[in-house]
Design an enzyme around this catalytic site. Sequence first.
Site, PDB file in Angstrom:
ATOM      1  N   PRO A  41       2.728  13.071 -63.141  1.00 29.56           N
ATOM      2  CA  PRO A  41       1.999  14.337 -62.956  1.00 29.56           C
ATOM      3  C   PRO A  41       2.427  15.484 -63.867  1.00 29.56           C
ATOM      4  CG  PRO A  41       3.679  14.146 -61.276  1.00 29.56           C
ATOM      5  CD  PRO A  41       3.743  12.870 -62.076  1.00 29.56           C
ATOM      6  N   CYS A  58      13.215   6.362 -60.915  1.00 32.34           N
ATOM      7  CA  CYS A  58      13.662   6.879 -59.619  1.00 32.34           C
ATOM      8  C   CYS A  58      13.934   5.717 -58.670  1.00 32.34           C
ATOM      9  CB  CYS A  58      12.651   7.853 -59.033  1.00 32.34           C
ATOM     10  SG  CYS A  58      10.988   7.168 -58.850  1.00 32.34           S
TER      11      CYS A  58
END
Length: 389
Positions: A206, A324
Amino acid sequence: MLLDYDNGVLESIKNVYGDSYHSFLEAITRPSRRLYVRVNRLRTSVGEVIDTLRSRGIAVFQDEELEEAIYFYVEGPYNIELYNYDNVVVADKYAAESVYLGSNLYIPGIVKCPNSVRKGSEVVIVTQKGLPIAEGISMINCNEIRYLKRGIAIEVTKSVYKAPKIVELPEYKAGLIYPQSLAAMYVAKALDPKPNDIVIDTCAAPGGKTGHIVEYTMGKAFIIAFDHSKKRLEEMKRELERLKHTPFIEMWRADSRFLHIDFSWIKADKIIVDPPCTSLGVRPKLYDTKRYRDVISASRYQLQFLKSASKILKIGGTIVYSTCTITIEENENVIESIIESDKCLKVVDTGIARGSKGIATSYSHNYTRFHPHIHDTTGYFIAKLTKIC
């Protein structure tokens, strides 16, 4: 909290944490004690943002190392009960994780809202697994929800954890701050882009890291952000417009596994490869399902992005790879696979003093890992590569 991991995933976690893997699993079911945002230094100063927040009685602090990082303390946990079964609103996974920390529930995040819920009704918000996470007041008549597309559906009055409602702060609406985990902010620091560098963000949406590069270089780098998803690129564009970053970025739709074919003319100074992963380090997790085949599939997919990135990188250029997640398969093994197949790539130290080193492999001393139960951050991995021929 429901973590549905098969034996393969659990073994993969144990390979990283050994007997302390239970501590890791417990940590990812709760948020960090610090909620971070990044100050948009292209438009304001850290001091100004801190001063305006504190002037309204909001406790905010500057990070000890990253100048652009500020944080709020997260309070809780508090107990939420299903006190009124008729007025139960179900939130989707993404929305629930925000509501869990006190954010309001927005219309797109609603999975189910009974027609009995009217504007002003007291409601309980639950996950799709039935876990109560917040109490609130309905701002809508739920029998009209199909006609509504956006806006606040439930104003949260009590949640399991409590932190400032970031997206409703004036500083957020003015584009002066961006919510981003501390660990993710270190990607731009490791990349260290300079003015006039050609910088590629391969899986950009994003847009958090893309925007950070703009701010890090004060808008003086030439940045191309790629993503294959039209919807995600549209969302990214809106977010970068909020930050006033769009004049400094080219956003192109493409599959970054094939940049060396579709955009062979690019010769980049710096490249970020932050590919899709199993996200095992993301927290808080209210529920999650993973199978070991997901880990293996992700690792093969991730390697494709690195192989393509290496072919459009200048000699002397830098790739920063980040995820992540915490598995060796998606992190150390991916890096060591690429340098085994591409002798022109060399692993170098990330230059990050925080966190821990990698897991015992040939280049583990060069990697950076953040562990949820040790550093109270997202579980994160960062590696840095340079092209030598």
